[in-house]
Design a protein around this motif. Structure first.
Motif, PDB file in Angstrom:
ATOM      1  N   HIS A  75       0.764   6.871  21.373  1.00 23.55           N
ATOM      2  CA  HIS A  75       0.876   6.116  20.123  1.00 23.55           C
ATOM      3  C   HIS A  75       1.615   4.795  20.362  1.00 23.55           C
ATOM      4  O   HIS A  75       2.784   4.791  20.758  1.00 23.55           O
ATOM      5  CB  HIS A  75       1.618   6.941  19.075  1.00 23.55           C
ATOM      6  CG  HIS A  75       1.123   8.347  18.955  1.00 23.55           C
ATOM      7  ND1 HIS A  75      -0.032   8.670  18.273  1.00 23.55           N
ATOM      8  CD2 HIS A  75       1.615   9.519  19.447  1.00 23.55           C
ATOM      9  CE1 HIS A  75      -0.233   9.982  18.342  1.00 23.55           C
ATOM     10  NE2 HIS A  75       0.747  10.516  19.047  1.00 23.55           N
ATOM     11  N   VAL A  76       0.928   3.671  20.101  1.00 25.20           N
ATOM     12  CA  VAL A  76       1.489   2.346  20.363  1.00 25.20           C
ATOM     13  C   VAL A  76       1.362   1.488  19.105  1.00 25.20           C
ATOM     14  O   VAL A  76       0.286   1.421  18.494  1.00 25.20           O
ATOM     15  CB  VAL A  76       0.773   1.654  21.541  1.00 25.20           C
ATOM     16  CG1 VAL A  76       1.371   0.273  21.792  1.00 25.20           C
ATOM     17  CG2 VAL A  76       0.847   2.516  22.796  1.00 25.20           C
ATOM     18  N   GLY A 127       3.965   1.699  -1.891  1.00 21.19           N
ATOM     19  CA  GLY A 127       5.052   1.884  -0.946  1.00 21.19           C
ATOM     20  C   GLY A 127       4.825   2.951   0.097  1.00 21.19           C
ATOM     21  O   GLY A 127       5.784   3.594   0.544  1.00 21.19           O
ATOM     22  N   THR A 128       3.583   3.160   0.526  1.00 20.99           N
ATOM     23  CA  THR A 128       3.287   4.209   1.504  1.00 20.99           C
ATOM     24  C   THR A 128       2.669   3.653   2.791  1.00 20.99           C
ATOM     25  O   THR A 128       1.935   4.354   3.486  1.00 20.99           O
ATOM     26  CB  THR A 128       2.332   5.256   0.899  1.00 20.99           C
ATOM     27  OG1 THR A 128       1.101   4.607   0.505  1.00 20.99           O
ATOM     28  CG2 THR A 128       2.957   5.945  -0.300  1.00 20.99           C
ATOM     29  N   GLN A 134      -5.595   7.195  23.406  1.00 20.90           N
ATOM     30  CA  GLN A 134      -4.521   6.373  22.853  1.00 20.90           C
ATOM     31  C   GLN A 134      -4.887   5.818  21.483  1.00 20.90           C
ATOM     32  O   GLN A 134      -6.057   5.528  21.195  1.00 20.90           O
ATOM     33  CB  GLN A 134      -4.186   5.216  23.805  1.00 20.90           C
ATOM     34  CG  GLN A 134      -3.436   5.653  25.050  1.00 20.90           C
ATOM     35  CD  GLN A 134      -3.127   4.497  25.976  1.00 20.90           C
ATOM     36  OE1 GLN A 134      -4.034   3.790  26.433  1.00 20.90           O
ATOM     37  NE2 GLN A 134      -1.844   4.285  26.261  1.00 20.90           N
ATOM     38  N   LYS A 135      -3.870   5.667  20.648  1.00 21.70           N
ATOM     39  CA  LYS A 135      -3.989   4.988  19.364  1.00 21.70           C
ATOM     40  C   LYS A 135      -3.096   3.748  19.435  1.00 21.70           C
ATOM     41  O   LYS A 135      -1.868   3.856  19.431  1.00 21.70           O
ATOM     42  CB  LYS A 135      -3.536   5.895  18.219  1.00 21.70           C
ATOM     43  CG  LYS A 135      -4.353   7.159  18.052  1.00 21.70           C
ATOM     44  CD  LYS A 135      -5.711   6.866  17.453  1.00 21.70           C
ATOM     45  CE  LYS A 135      -6.445   8.167  17.138  1.00 21.70           C
ATOM     46  NZ  LYS A 135      -7.758   7.929  16.537  1.00 21.70           N
ATOM     47  N   VAL A 136      -3.716   2.587  19.540  1.00 25.29           N
ATOM     48  CA  VAL A 136      -2.972   1.339  19.697  1.00 25.29           C
ATOM     49  C   VAL A 136      -3.190   0.488  18.445  1.00 25.29           C
ATOM     50  O   VAL A 136      -4.318   0.069  18.168  1.00 25.29           O
ATOM     51  CB  VAL A 136      -3.419   0.580  20.957  1.00 25.29           C
ATOM     52  CG1 VAL A 136      -2.601  -0.692  21.121  1.00 25.29           C
ATOM     53  CG2 VAL A 136      -3.270   1.476  22.185  1.00 25.29           C
ATOM     54  N   SER A 163       0.478   4.295   8.243  1.00 26.21           N
ATOM     55  CA  SER A 163       0.451   3.877   9.648  1.00 26.21           C
ATOM     56  C   SER A 163       0.498   5.072  10.575  1.00 26.21           C
ATOM     57  O   SER A 163      -0.227   5.142  11.576  1.00 26.21           O
ATOM     58  CB  SER A 163       1.634   2.945   9.941  1.00 26.21           C
ATOM     59  OG  SER A 163       1.543   1.754   9.197  1.00 26.21           O
ATOM     60  N   LEU A 164       1.355   6.018  10.268  1.00 26.74           N
ATOM     61  CA  LEU A 164       1.471   7.208  11.108  1.00 26.74           C
ATOM     62  C   LEU A 164       0.206   8.063  11.034  1.00 26.74           C
ATOM     63  O   LEU A 164      -0.228   8.635  12.043  1.00 26.74           O
ATOM     64  CB  LEU A 164       2.694   8.031  10.686  1.00 26.74           C
ATOM     65  CG  LEU A 164       4.048   7.299  10.782  1.00 26.74           C
ATOM     66  CD1 LEU A 164       5.183   8.262  10.496  1.00 26.74           C
ATOM     67  CD2 LEU A 164       4.238   6.647  12.138  1.00 26.74           C
ATOM     68  N   LYS A 165      -0.412   8.149   9.869  1.00 26.04           N
ATOM     69  CA  LYS A 165      -1.657   8.892   9.742  1.00 26.04           C
ATOM     70  C   LYS A 165      -2.760   8.282  10.580  1.00 26.04           C
ATOM     71  O   LYS A 165      -3.557   8.986  11.209  1.00 26.04           O
ATOM     72  CB  LYS A 165      -2.088   8.952   8.267  1.00 26.04           C
ATOM     73  CG  LYS A 165      -1.251   9.877   7.393  1.00 26.04           C
ATOM     74  CD  LYS A 165      -1.755   9.883   5.967  1.00 26.04           C
ATOM     75  CE  LYS A 165      -0.943  10.837   5.091  1.00 26.04           C
ATOM     76  NZ  LYS A 165      -1.400  10.830   3.689  1.00 26.04           N
TER      77      LYS A 165
END
Length: 384
Positions: free
Chosen positions: A98-99, A370-371, A114-116, A376-378
């Motif tokens: 994760h980048v 506000g999420t 990878q997730k960039v 981004s993490l999802k």
């Protein structure tokens, strides 16, 4: 940061091409997150980091922050958090799933595992500076996703970062999530109104860029007039906090005794302990020129004044990514009298641009709850 486009392309086509090849064979750790920024630990990478720590993601993931100025944070790093120099981010990248980028990037082709993600640091308003973004190389392999704050900006982002549209994800800036949190308790003083002024830099030796000539710290006000402007603000019981761009220098102006006009260099602002977006949340209005911060400020639905001391010259030299007439939901300030009128309107609550702000906000910001950090993490498949 390498500002020479030819040298940058040469490195991408040689050294980093080799690193990209090696990257395909190195195992990736799904429990590692790399946050990379070659312009300091700030903006979206910092807000995303804060979210990760606040929600205890460092209990499950190792978080590697490859940021300029990393030395300031190494002694107080929480559990499973490592701060290192941007160059060392290359080695972290090779083993990380994760980048996240905010300023700059590592021109290494990602593997399928990878997730960039390139969050960047603003929704496009200014035109594209060749030596800041595009390098001539197709960037599809560098990014899984680049963020666009709304569908309107998808083609603009695709062009700016030289990627196909399927590499553009709709997500707002993590930094704006604080607008939806409890307000900060900053000791700003007791004033009728508090305004924040965020001017855009025009000249940067570091970036080799000159958009227009810049003779004074603030438009419409010679440096010799700033003390008088402070007196005017004192009469109106208004405080204006000017957070200067990191490339601006205010060292030659004797402003220490001013109470209503506060000029803060980037280093002074960092020492103050204030957070820019939490400060914006406390303000009653914004003054800016061509900075994309106004897109974010639309989420607060507060008055915006747009200074345009050199708009014609700026359009010729740098240009705009969008129609500057359409995307101007606020008072346009072209002389000192306009500046004072804007301040008067904020004081009296005369807000004629509220419908325009609503219209542009709907175009520019799809996510208004506000999420953005959570989203981004999802997008990177990071879960607790």
């Amino acid at each position: 940061m390498i500002k020479n486009v030819f040298l940058k392309n040469l490195l991408i086509g040689s050294v980093f091409k080799g690193i990209s090849g090696v990257n395909q064979f190195i195992p990736k750790n799904d429990q590692k997150i790399l946050l990379y920024s070659d312009l300091g630990f700030r903006d979206n990478v910092k807000y995303l980091y804060d979210y990760l720590i606040q929600h205890n993601y460092n209990e499950k993931y190792q978080i590697i922050c490859a940021v300029k100025g990393y030395q300031k944070f190494t002694g107080s790093a929480p559990k499973n958090v490592v701060f290192t120099r941007p160059f060392s981010g290359i080695f972290a990248y090779l083993r990380t799933t994760h980048v996240f980028y905010c300023f700059g990037k590592l021109p290494i082709s990602a593997t399928r595992k990878q997730k960039v993600i390139q969050m960047w640091h603003g929704t496009s308003f200014k035109g594209f500076a060749q030596n800041q973004t595009q390098t001539g190389a197709n960037a599809n392999s560098f990014y899984t996703y680049v963020y666009a704050s709304s569908p309107y900006f998808v083609p603009i982002v695709a062009r700016k970062f030289n990627v196909d549209r399927n590499h553009v994800a709709i997500c707002g800036h993590p930094r704006t999530d604080v607008f939806y949190e409890p307000k900060a308790n900053y000791a700003l003083g007791d004033f009728k109104k508090i305004l924040v002024w965020l001017p855009t830099f025009r000249q940067s030796k570091r970036l080799g860029q000159t958009d227009t000539k810049q003779d004074s710290i603030l438009p419409f006000l010679a440096d010799s007039e700033l003390a008088h402007f402070n007196d005017y603000l004192q009469e109106k019981d208004v405080k204006v906090i000017v957070k200067l761009h990191p490339m601006q220098d205010v060292s030659e102006i004797d402003h220490a005794g001013w109470k209503n006009l506060v000029l803060m260099s980037n280093s002074e602002f960092e020492k103050s302990g204030m957070d820019l977006y939490r400060l914006l949340n406390l303000s009653d209005g914004l003054l800016t020129d061509y900075s994309s911060v106004f897109y974010d400020y639309l989420l607060l639905d507060k008055p915006i004044g747009f200074t345009e001391s050199d708009v014609e010259e700026y359009e010729k030299k740098r240009g705009f990514a969008v129609d500057p007439d359409k995307f101007r939901p606020g008072q346009r300030i072209r002389q000192q009298a306009d500046l004072r009128l804007f301040i008067e309107n904020v004081i009296t609550g005369n807000d004629a641009f509220k419908p325009d702000r609503k219209k542009i906000n709907l175009i520019a910001n799809r996510n208004q709850n506000g999420t953005n950090s959570e989203q981004s993490l999802k997008l990177s498949d990071i879960h607790m």
